[in-house]
Enzyme design. Structure first.
Site, short mmCIF file in Angstrom:
data_model
loop_
_atom_site.label_atom_id
_atom_site.label_comp_id
_atom_site.label_asym_id
_atom_site.label_seq_id
_atom_site.Cartn_x
_atom_site.Cartn_y
_atom_site.Cartn_z
N CYS A 1 -12.67 -9.23 7.47
CA CYS A 1 -12.10 -9.10 6.13
C CYS A 1 -10.96 -10.06 6.01
O CYS A 1 -10.25 -10.35 6.96
CB CYS A 1 -11.71 -7.71 5.65
SG CYS A 1 -11.06 -6.52 6.73
N GLY A 2 -10.79 -10.56 4.80
CA GLY A 2 -9.79 -11.59 4.62
C GLY A 2 -10.19 -12.84 5.37
O GLY A 2 -9.36 -13.49 6.01
#
Lengths: 153, 172
Positions: A44-45
């Site tokens: 994520c990110g």
């Protein structure tokens, strides 16, 4: 890899199956080119998701973010929708890696773009470039510093 | 090497001994599974090193990926106005699996906040701005995903387990 002070080579690549984008379309605006190895990285990110969250900081400097990888437009499309990305992803797909090669950031061994950043000023000159180790997401602080330096001129 | 900008200051949420030699700053997102994974490890670090470390949390909500991340950060800031930042921080991570619009008021009640005040505070620009300021500081400090850690203002390239290992080794 093309360095600061070089004229950024113009290119035309598909952003969607039926829409092409030229670098020169953005004359008069700063442009951030983010070459990256592939869509669908699992964290994520990830780099593109991170830039997506930061678009307002880039637009403060009148800068357009553009992602480039060798993935096809269909793959980009699905990735873009899944991650709700609000900037174009260009397909350096045919001939494969041609634009990445022109910028000196193509990895011949794996057949993907390297993880590289270019900030191009309003006149189409490269103001800053950075090659990141492929496994390391470079973040955005370098991009913002480069945009600030352009604004100071 | 990326460094923390701005340095830890009076606007930050700090836990641990003021005199600690080691300051750990985390940029975190309340909806990020990797941050939830880091949360008990950070607790363990705090217990293991006691007075030697202090821990700072800054918000880095990835709003496009995580629909409740910004709201959660705002809730923690609103709790901070009643002196209960860490209680809310912990409660949100403990309940990450059931994040929803209604969760924050429920948690506010559980940790004993003045609910009326809390509901008012989460609407204010001040708390939203605090979250935005934290995010911007992350952007400027080279945060490249969540969680990102800084040890004494320098970016630490690794996850929470690596951080724990590094601290153990440097304590030896």
């Amino acid at each position: 890899m093309l360095e600061k002070g070089t004229v950024a080579p113009d290119f035309e690549l598909n952003a969607t199956p039926d829409q092409k984008i030229k670098l020169s379309d953005f004359k008069g605006k700063n442009v951030i080119l983010a070459f990256y190895p592939a869509d669908w990285s699992p964290v994520c990110g990830d780099q593109m998701a991170l830039y997506n969250e930061m678009l307002k900081y880039f637009s403060k400097h009148d800068a357009q973010m553009i992602g480039i990888s060798v993935d096809s437009t269909w793959c980009h499309n699905a990735f873009q929708q899944d991650r709700k990305l609000h900037f174009p992803l260009l397909a350096d797909f045919e001939p494969k890696g041609e634009v990445s090669k022109a910028y000196g950031v193509y990895d011949d061994e794996v057949g993907e773009s390297k993880r590289a950043l270019f900030v191009i000023d309003k006149d189409g000159n490269i103001a800053w470039s950075y090659l990141s180790p492929t496994a390391v997401n470079p973040g955005a602080d370098g991009i913002l510093d480069a945009l600030e330096n352009i604004d100071k001129k | 090497m990326s460094t923390l900008k701005p340095e830890v200051g009076s606007n930050d949420h700090v836990t641990g001994a003021a005199s600690a030699a080691i300051t750990i700053v985390e940029f975190g997102d309340y909806q990020c599974p990797h941050c939830a994974h880091a949360y008990p490890i950070i607790k363990e670090i705090e217990q293991t090193f006691g007075d030697q470390i202090k821990f700072v949390f800054r918000h880095f909500p990835l709003q496009e990926s995580h629909e409740f991340a910004f709201q959660a950060a705002v809730a923690a800031e609103a709790a901070a106005l009643q002196g209960k930042f860490w209680e809310m921080h912990d409660a949100i991570y403990d309940n990450q699996y059931r994040l929803s619009d209604d969760l924050f008021s429920e948690l506010a009640e559980t940790i004993g906040l003045d609910i009326e005040q809390f509901e008012k505070d989460i609407q204010t620009e001040t708390v939203k701005q605090k979250v935005e300021d934290d995010f911007e500081s992350g952007v400027r400090s080279g945060v490249n995903g969540t969680p990102s850690f800084y040890v004494n203002e320098t970016k630490f390239d690794g996850g929470p387990e690596d951080l724990f290992e590094m601290l153990k080794e440097s304590a030896e």
